[in-house]
Design a protein around this motif. Structure first.
Motif, PDB file in Angstrom:
ATOM      1  N   SER A  12       0.847  -1.196   0.000  1.00  0.00           N
ATOM      2  CA  SER A  12       0.000   0.000   0.000  1.00  0.00           C
ATOM      3  C   SER A  12       0.878   1.241   0.000  1.00  0.00           C
ATOM      4  CB  SER A  12      -0.946  -0.009   1.197  1.00  0.00           C
ATOM      5  OG  SER A  12      -0.379   0.668   2.282  1.00  0.00           O
ATOM      6  N   GLY A  52      -0.811   4.247  -4.365  1.00  0.00           N
ATOM      7  CA  GLY A  52      -0.326   5.619  -4.482  1.00  0.00           C
ATOM      8  C   GLY A  52      -0.913   6.538  -3.433  1.00  0.00           C
ATOM      9  N   THR A 140      -5.640   0.072  -6.791  1.00  0.00           N
ATOM     10  CA  THR A 140      -4.482  -0.805  -6.997  1.00  0.00           C
ATOM     11  C   THR A 140      -4.745  -2.193  -6.410  1.00  0.00           C
ATOM     12  OG1 THR A 140      -3.462   0.204  -5.073  1.00  0.00           O
ATOM     13  CG2 THR A 140      -2.716   0.964  -7.221  1.00  0.00           C
TER      14      THR A 140
END
Ligand code: UDP
Length: 236
Positions: A12, A52, A140
């Motif tokens: 993460s 991100g 993601t």
């Protein structure tokens, strides 16, 4: 000795900022690189997807007036920044890696394909797959599910800052208890926030098991590869 031969590791972005409120904490980054090196030396083929959230999230941007699609594109660029940082840290640790991007941006990274990722892993390089899915309105986590399925990983390892899946958020509810293992259906039915629904559903439909563990404790990635029960296994 090793439980998995090919992994998709999801890191993460938020964890990457460490104690800071924003950006990249180089101590955390180097710890991640060292942990990855350790399992690569065990002969594990590794692909990595990084978030991100330590830099930008499209959804929070939209809340501040950004166009959602542009905000998500900014978020995807953030995953590229993190991927380059990790690639650089791996290089400094003596581990070769290749940054692949789901959106064309040579020479920053090579345009992603499943075969490029597999070729890199077979050459002994770590494949860092950036930009998530390459499309807005995804995360993601979903990018990791997709890439994990594509590269035929044995498992998707979700490295977070909690040590597994709980009945409720352990950071908010002290009575929450941890699952050692749980089915995809139960995760979806209970609305547990292991990953977003899209990501969990994709893993379920394509039978990609997920292992959730605390990546912020140095040495944990190796323990997971060795089959130690330190997190939560999500499966059919
Ligand atoms: N993003 C996107 N499509 C994708 C993956 C990510 O648009 O396939 C954008 C989205 O704005 C997201 C941001 O990139 O908020 C950062 O990714 P994510 O929130 O998943 O990062 P993490 O929570 O893992 O740090």
């Amino acid at each position: 000795m090793k439980k998995f031969n090919r992994i998709l590791l999801k890191l993460s972005g938020e964890s990457l900022m460490g104690e800071q409120g924003y950006g990249i904490d180089t101590k955390r980054l180097n710890e991640y690189a060292a942990q990855i090196k350790e399992v690569q030396q065990m002969g594990v083929q590794i692909s990595i997807v990084i978030g991100g959230g330590n830099i930008f999230r499209g959804l929070s941007g939209a809340g501040k007036g950004f166009d959602r699609v542009k905000g998500d594109q900014m978020g995807m660029c953030a995953t590229v920044i993190n991927s380059l940082a990790l690639s650089s840290a791996l290089g400094a640790a003596g581990v070769k890696s290749r940054v692949l991007t789901a959106i064309r941006m040579e020479p920053i990274g090579e345009f992603y394909s499943k075969w490029k990722a597999i070729e890199a892993m077979e050459r002994g390089e770590v494949a860092i797959i950036s930009c998530g899915t390459g499309s807005p309105y995804f995360t993601t986590d979903t990018g990791s599910s997709l890439r994990g399925i594509e590269i035929e990983a044995d498992v998707m390892l979700k490295g977070t800052r909690v040590d597994g899946v709980y009945t409720a958020d352990p950071e908010k509810d002290p009575t929450a208890t941890k699952f050692s293992d749980i089915s995809y259906d139960e995760v979806l039915q209970r609305g547990l926030r292991v990953m977003d629904i899209t990501a969990t559903a994709m893993c379920k439909e394509n039978n990609l098991p997920i292992y959730v563990f605390n990546m912020d404790i140095v040495g944990n990635l190796k323990k997971v590869i060795e089959g130690e029960d330190i997190g939560t296994f999500v499966h059919a």
